[in-house]
Design a protein around this motif. Structure first.
Motif, PDB file in Angstrom:
ATOM      1  N   LEU A   1       0.942  -1.285  -0.036  1.00  0.00           N
ATOM      2  CA  LEU A   1      -0.046   0.059  -0.107  1.00  0.00           C
ATOM      3  C   LEU A   1       0.725   1.154  -0.014  1.00  0.00           C
ATOM      4  O   LEU A   1       1.732   1.260   0.592  1.00  0.00           O
ATOM      5  CB  LEU A   1      -1.038   0.085   1.091  1.00  0.00           C
ATOM      6  N   VAL A   2       0.440   2.293  -0.620  1.00  0.00           N
ATOM      7  CA  VAL A   2       1.239   3.621  -0.833  1.00  0.00           C
ATOM      8  C   VAL A   2       0.795   4.257   0.769  1.00  0.00           C
ATOM      9  O   VAL A   2      -0.401   4.543   0.831  1.00  0.00           O
ATOM     10  CB  VAL A   2       0.989   4.546  -1.752  1.00  0.00           C
ATOM     11  N   GLN A   3       1.767   4.779   1.483  1.00  0.00           N
ATOM     12  CA  GLN A   3       1.434   5.144   2.659  1.00  0.00           C
ATOM     13  C   GLN A   3       1.424   7.038   2.343  1.00  0.00           C
ATOM     14  O   GLN A   3       2.305   7.267   1.895  1.00  0.00           O
ATOM     15  CB  GLN A   3       2.397   5.055   3.843  1.00  0.00           C
ATOM     16  N   VAL A   4       0.301   7.366   2.491  1.00  0.00           N
ATOM     17  CA  VAL A   4       0.024   8.968   2.229  1.00  0.00           C
ATOM     18  C   VAL A   4       0.273   9.668   3.695  1.00  0.00           C
ATOM     19  O   VAL A   4      -0.341   9.422   4.635  1.00  0.00           O
ATOM     20  CB  VAL A   4      -1.309   8.924   1.584  1.00  0.00           C
ATOM     21  N   ASP A   5       1.052  10.748   3.499  1.00  0.00           N
ATOM     22  CA  ASP A   5       1.285  11.767   4.461  1.00  0.00           C
ATOM     23  C   ASP A   5      -0.086  12.655   4.615  1.00  0.00           C
ATOM     24  O   ASP A   5      -0.205  13.656   3.823  1.00  0.00           O
ATOM     25  CB  ASP A   5       2.464  12.455   4.468  1.00  0.00           C
TER      26      ASP A   5
ATOM     27  N   SER B   1       2.638  18.546   4.912  1.00  0.00           N
ATOM     28  CA  SER B   1       3.170  17.506   3.898  1.00  0.00           C
ATOM     29  C   SER B   1       3.479  18.744   2.770  1.00  0.00           C
ATOM     30  O   SER B   1       3.003  19.363   2.433  1.00  0.00           O
ATOM     31  CB  SER B   1       2.335  16.488   3.617  1.00  0.00           C
ATOM     32  N   GLN B   2       4.572  18.066   1.813  1.00  0.00           N
ATOM     33  CA  GLN B   2       4.990  18.504   0.731  1.00  0.00           C
ATOM     34  C   GLN B   2       5.697  17.849  -0.054  1.00  0.00           C
ATOM     35  O   GLN B   2       6.329  16.987   0.111  1.00  0.00           O
ATOM     36  CB  GLN B   2       6.057  19.748   0.781  1.00  0.00           C
ATOM     37  N   ALA B   3       5.453  17.984  -1.338  1.00  0.00           N
ATOM     38  CA  ALA B   3       5.935  17.312  -2.636  1.00  0.00           C
ATOM     39  C   ALA B   3       7.325  16.924  -2.234  1.00  0.00           C
ATOM     40  O   ALA B   3       8.216  17.784  -2.038  1.00  0.00           O
ATOM     41  CB  ALA B   3       5.612  17.677  -3.981  1.00  0.00           C
ATOM     42  N   GLY B   4       7.808  15.487  -2.666  1.00  0.00           N
ATOM     43  CA  GLY B   4       9.038  15.326  -2.668  1.00  0.00           C
ATOM     44  C   GLY B   4       9.767  15.006  -1.287  1.00  0.00           C
ATOM     45  O   GLY B   4      10.953  14.782  -1.235  1.00  0.00           O
ATOM     46  N   VAL B   5       8.947  15.189  -0.326  1.00  0.00           N
ATOM     47  CA  VAL B   5       9.434  15.111   1.360  1.00  0.00           C
ATOM     48  C   VAL B   5       8.546  13.940   2.035  1.00  0.00           C
ATOM     49  O   VAL B   5       7.244  14.173   1.897  1.00  0.00           O
ATOM     50  CB  VAL B   5       9.538  16.616   1.895  1.00  0.00           C
TER      51      VAL B   5
ATOM     52  N   VAL C   1       4.195   9.431   1.950  1.00  0.00           N
ATOM     53  CA  VAL C   1       4.549  10.507   0.643  1.00  0.00           C
ATOM     54  C   VAL C   1       3.472  11.592   0.673  1.00  0.00           C
ATOM     55  O   VAL C   1       2.094  11.529   1.216  1.00  0.00           O
ATOM     56  CB  VAL C   1       4.583   9.854  -0.583  1.00  0.00           C
ATOM     57  N   ASP C   2       3.720  12.669   0.153  1.00  0.00           N
ATOM     58  CA  ASP C   2       2.700  13.962  -0.091  1.00  0.00           C
ATOM     59  C   ASP C   2       1.806  13.233  -1.071  1.00  0.00           C
ATOM     60  O   ASP C   2       2.197  12.673  -1.931  1.00  0.00           O
ATOM     61  CB  ASP C   2       3.333  15.034  -0.677  1.00  0.00           C
ATOM     62  N   PRO C   3       0.561  13.679  -0.781  1.00  0.00           N
ATOM     63  CA  PRO C   3      -0.704  13.282  -1.713  1.00  0.00           C
ATOM     64  C   PRO C   3      -0.237  13.353  -3.018  1.00  0.00           C
ATOM     65  O   PRO C   3      -0.302  12.536  -4.314  1.00  0.00           O
ATOM     66  CB  PRO C   3      -1.658  14.181  -1.356  1.00  0.00           C
ATOM     67  N   ALA C   4       0.638  14.182  -3.577  1.00  0.00           N
ATOM     68  CA  ALA C   4       0.878  14.867  -4.983  1.00  0.00           C
ATOM     69  C   ALA C   4       1.920  13.696  -5.611  1.00  0.00           C
ATOM     70  O   ALA C   4       1.970  13.231  -6.826  1.00  0.00           O
ATOM     71  CB  ALA C   4       1.585  15.984  -5.008  1.00  0.00           C
TER      72      ALA C   4
END
Length: 241
Positions: free
Chosen positions: A130-134, A139-143, A150-153
């Motif tokens: 599963l993709v864990q979403v922050d 949260s910020q892209a790439g971090v 991961v950031d939703p983006a």
């Protein structure tokens, strides 16, 4: 070995209470309770509790630390269990986790997905990831988030990396509600990410969200899998294993 009767009764009562909460939340959200799976998170609890849960029909078991999960999985290998790894995971633990886990909820970077896939392939196994979403506000892209995710983006790109690996199956998404704020709002954002991934990968239907304190909000926002520890097994005791 016989189980402690008092412990069996306690877990049985907790399980009945949790299932009532789930049924009531599903009724309120106009959902069928059969759509929602319960994962018993047994961290800090002995393998004996896993055996009691299995005797009561709970065979989805979750752990968040490999050093506790690996010996517990080995000690209960005679049971027909599905093991879920739900905690933050270092890449150097991928070999161990890939040897016993069936589902890894906390995949949050390409390198980890690749390591899990390679280790599962070497062991002749297949892992669902599963993709864990922050969902934290910062949260910020790439971090990656401090609690993983991961950031939703970035979620769709990571989903693609998981789907590409021959030994991995993309199952869907996972998240932990922010410590502050409204879990309904946060789980609503997770649902949007889940829908974007499912649009591209129709079989990736899992939404792992909701724990003992916020399962109602998670069910209202489409959760398919709840990770329950305290609600089933009581407050955490001393670390074991």
């Amino acid at each position: 070995m016989s189980h402690d009767p008092a412990r069996v009764e306690r877990i049985k009562a907790n399980l009945a209470a949790a299932r009532t909460r789930i049924e009531e939340a599903c009724h309120k959200a106009d959902r069928n309770p059969s759509e929602v799976s319960l994962i018993a998170v047994t961290k800090t609890r002995p393998a004996e509790d896993v055996r009691i849960l299995a005797s009561l029909g709970v065979t989805d078991v979750g752990e968040n630390r490999d050093q506790e999960a690996a010996p517990k999985a080995a000690a209960t290998a005679d049971l027909d269990l599905t093991w879920h790894f739900v905690g933050q995971l270092q890449t150097n633990k991928a070999k161990s986790v890939a040897s016993y886990a069936d589902v890894v909820h906390s995949v949050d970077r390409d390198r980890l997905a690749r390591a899990l896939g390679d280790r599962a392939a070497s062991a002749g196994r297949r892992l669902t990831c599963l993709v864990q979403v922050d969902l934290d506000d910062g949260s910020q892209a790439g971090v990656l988030g401090p609690r993983g995710g991961v950031d939703p983006a970035d979620a769709l790109d990571l989903a693609a990396r998981i789907d590409e690996h021959d030994a991995l199956t993309l199952g869907g998404v996972m998240a932990v509600a922010p410590r502050e704020g409204d879990p309904h709002e946060a789980f609503g954002r997770l649902y949007e990410v889940a829908c974007r991934i499912r649009d591209r990968y129709p079989l990736a239907t899992v939404i792992s969200a909701g724990m003992s304190g916020d399962l109602e909000a998670a069910i209202e926002r489409g959760a398919t899998h709840l990770r329950l520890g305290t609600a089933l097994l009581g407050d955490r005791g001393p670390i074991v294993g």
